[in-house]
Design a protein around this motif. Structure first.
Motif, PDB file in Angstrom:
ATOM      1  N   ALA A 172     -65.453  10.948  13.890  1.00  0.00           N
ATOM      2  CA  ALA A 172     -66.585  10.556  14.742  1.00  0.00           C
ATOM      3  C   ALA A 172     -66.813  11.629  15.800  1.00  0.00           C
ATOM      4  O   ALA A 172     -65.875  12.234  16.306  1.00  0.00           O
ATOM      5  CB  ALA A 172     -66.293   9.213  15.402  1.00  0.00           C
ATOM      6  N   GLY A 173     -68.091  11.864  16.102  1.00  0.00           N
ATOM      7  CA  GLY A 173     -68.436  12.862  17.109  1.00  0.00           C
ATOM      8  C   GLY A 173     -68.524  14.273  16.575  1.00  0.00           C
ATOM      9  O   GLY A 173     -68.673  15.218  17.336  1.00  0.00           O
ATOM     10  N   HIS A 174     -68.432  14.420  15.255  1.00  0.00           N
ATOM     11  CA  HIS A 174     -68.520  15.729  14.607  1.00  0.00           C
ATOM     12  C   HIS A 174     -69.458  15.653  13.414  1.00  0.00           C
ATOM     13  O   HIS A 174     -69.732  14.573  12.890  1.00  0.00           O
ATOM     14  CB  HIS A 174     -67.144  16.202  14.152  1.00  0.00           C
ATOM     15  CG  HIS A 174     -66.237  16.526  15.283  1.00  0.00           C
ATOM     16  ND1 HIS A 174     -65.581  15.573  16.019  1.00  0.00           N
ATOM     17  CD2 HIS A 174     -65.895  17.711  15.822  1.00  0.00           C
ATOM     18  CE1 HIS A 174     -64.877  16.149  16.954  1.00  0.00           C
ATOM     19  NE2 HIS A 174     -65.037  17.456  16.864  1.00  0.00           N
ATOM     20  N   ILE A 212     -73.687  14.277   8.169  1.00  0.00           N
ATOM     21  CA  ILE A 212     -74.090  15.453   7.390  1.00  0.00           C
ATOM     22  C   ILE A 212     -75.506  15.833   7.815  1.00  0.00           C
ATOM     23  O   ILE A 212     -76.433  15.024   7.749  1.00  0.00           O
ATOM     24  CB  ILE A 212     -74.048  15.164   5.874  1.00  0.00           C
ATOM     25  CG1 ILE A 212     -72.686  14.603   5.460  1.00  0.00           C
ATOM     26  CG2 ILE A 212     -74.402  16.427   5.096  1.00  0.00           C
ATOM     27  CD1 ILE A 212     -71.510  15.523   5.744  1.00  0.00           C
ATOM     28  N   ILE A 213     -75.652  17.088   8.254  1.00  0.00           N
ATOM     29  CA  ILE A 213     -76.944  17.572   8.752  1.00  0.00           C
ATOM     30  C   ILE A 213     -77.285  18.903   8.082  1.00  0.00           C
ATOM     31  O   ILE A 213     -76.480  19.448   7.334  1.00  0.00           O
ATOM     32  CB  ILE A 213     -76.918  17.725  10.290  1.00  0.00           C
ATOM     33  CG1 ILE A 213     -75.849  18.732  10.711  1.00  0.00           C
ATOM     34  CG2 ILE A 213     -76.696  16.362  10.953  1.00  0.00           C
ATOM     35  CD1 ILE A 213     -75.895  19.088  12.189  1.00  0.00           C
ATOM     36  N   ASN A 214     -78.472  19.427   8.387  1.00  0.00           N
ATOM     37  CA  ASN A 214     -78.858  20.703   7.777  1.00  0.00           C
ATOM     38  C   ASN A 214     -78.274  21.890   8.542  1.00  0.00           C
ATOM     39  O   ASN A 214     -77.708  21.728   9.629  1.00  0.00           O
ATOM     40  CB  ASN A 214     -80.377  20.793   7.605  1.00  0.00           C
ATOM     41  CG  ASN A 214     -81.139  20.854   8.910  1.00  0.00           C
ATOM     42  OD1 ASN A 214     -80.718  21.461   9.893  1.00  0.00           O
ATOM     43  ND2 ASN A 214     -82.308  20.222   8.929  1.00  0.00           N
ATOM     44  N   ALA A 215     -78.415  23.053   7.970  1.00  0.00           N
ATOM     45  CA  ALA A 215     -77.800  24.269   8.517  1.00  0.00           C
ATOM     46  C   ALA A 215     -78.390  24.695   9.861  1.00  0.00           C
ATOM     47  O   ALA A 215     -77.774  25.488  10.578  1.00  0.00           O
ATOM     48  CB  ALA A 215     -77.924  25.410   7.505  1.00  0.00           C
ATOM     49  N   GLN A 216     -79.543  24.159  10.220  1.00  0.00           N
ATOM     50  CA  GLN A 216     -80.147  24.481  11.510  1.00  0.00           C
ATOM     51  C   GLN A 216     -79.719  23.497  12.593  1.00  0.00           C
ATOM     52  O   GLN A 216     -80.163  23.583  13.728  1.00  0.00           O
ATOM     53  CB  GLN A 216     -81.681  24.479  11.403  1.00  0.00           C
ATOM     54  CG  GLN A 216     -82.249  25.625  10.585  1.00  0.00           C
ATOM     55  CD  GLN A 216     -82.046  25.420   9.085  1.00  0.00           C
ATOM     56  OE1 GLN A 216     -82.223  24.328   8.559  1.00  0.00           O
ATOM     57  NE2 GLN A 216     -81.652  26.474   8.398  1.00  0.00           N
ATOM     58  N   GLY A 217     -78.879  22.536  12.223  1.00  0.00           N
ATOM     59  CA  GLY A 217     -78.435  21.543  13.191  1.00  0.00           C
ATOM     60  C   GLY A 217     -79.362  20.359  13.309  1.00  0.00           C
ATOM     61  O   GLY A 217     -79.271  19.588  14.265  1.00  0.00           O
ATOM     62  N   ASN A 252     -72.092  24.851  17.298  1.00  0.00           N
ATOM     63  CA  ASN A 252     -70.905  25.459  17.910  1.00  0.00           C
ATOM     64  C   ASN A 252     -70.051  24.413  18.625  1.00  0.00           C
ATOM     65  O   ASN A 252     -68.844  24.575  18.758  1.00  0.00           O
ATOM     66  CB  ASN A 252     -71.298  26.557  18.898  1.00  0.00           C
ATOM     67  CG  ASN A 252     -71.878  27.761  18.203  1.00  0.00           C
ATOM     68  OD1 ASN A 252     -71.420  28.146  17.139  1.00  0.00           O
ATOM     69  ND2 ASN A 252     -72.907  28.335  18.791  1.00  0.00           N
ATOM     70  N   CYS A 253     -70.671  23.356  19.039  1.00  0.00           N
ATOM     71  CA  CYS A 253     -69.979  22.310  19.779  1.00  0.00           C
ATOM     72  C   CYS A 253     -69.489  21.176  18.870  1.00  0.00           C
ATOM     73  O   CYS A 253     -68.380  20.677  19.040  1.00  0.00           O
ATOM     74  CB  CYS A 253     -70.932  21.755  20.837  1.00  0.00           C
ATOM     75  SG  CYS A 253     -70.226  20.479  21.886  1.00  0.00           S
TER      76      CYS A 253
END
Length: 108
Positions: A17-19, A57-62, A97-98
């Protein structure tokens, strides 16, 4: 279940969680650097069955990737991520990055 699919399920199940991870990152960690679309397929067909934290799960642009006719799903994903403490920028992106998570070496 084929080995790639098993690894994808295992990797996604392990995201804390949180990532977040990106589709391509999961594919690379599961052994197929060009398998991002296969990760989408696994999420679509197996999230409920395996109780996967699909929202991480997200895309490469965040960003959140949802079809324009499924904005409700994108809103739900954002709500779930924010409930885990993830902050979105004013442009709707997550700072990779975070918040990006890297799985243990055993997956790579």
């Amino acid at each position: 279940m084929v080995p790639f699919t098993e690894r994808v399920v295992q990797i996604i199940s392990g995201i804390p969680a949180g990532h977040v991870m990106t589709y391509g990152q999961v594919a690379r960690a599961a052994g197929n650097p060009r398998g991002a679309r296969q990760v989408v397929r696994v999420l679509h067909s197996m999230s409920a069955k395996h109780n996967l934290p699909w929202h991480r799960i997200i895309n490469a642009q965040g960003g959140i990737s949802t079809p324009s006719d499924r904005a409700d799903k994108g809103n739900k994903q954002r709500d779930l991520l924010e409930a885990e403490g993830i902050v979105f920028s004013s442009s709707g992106k997550i700072d990779l990055n975070c918040y990006r998570w890297f799985p243990e070496e055993e997956y790579i």
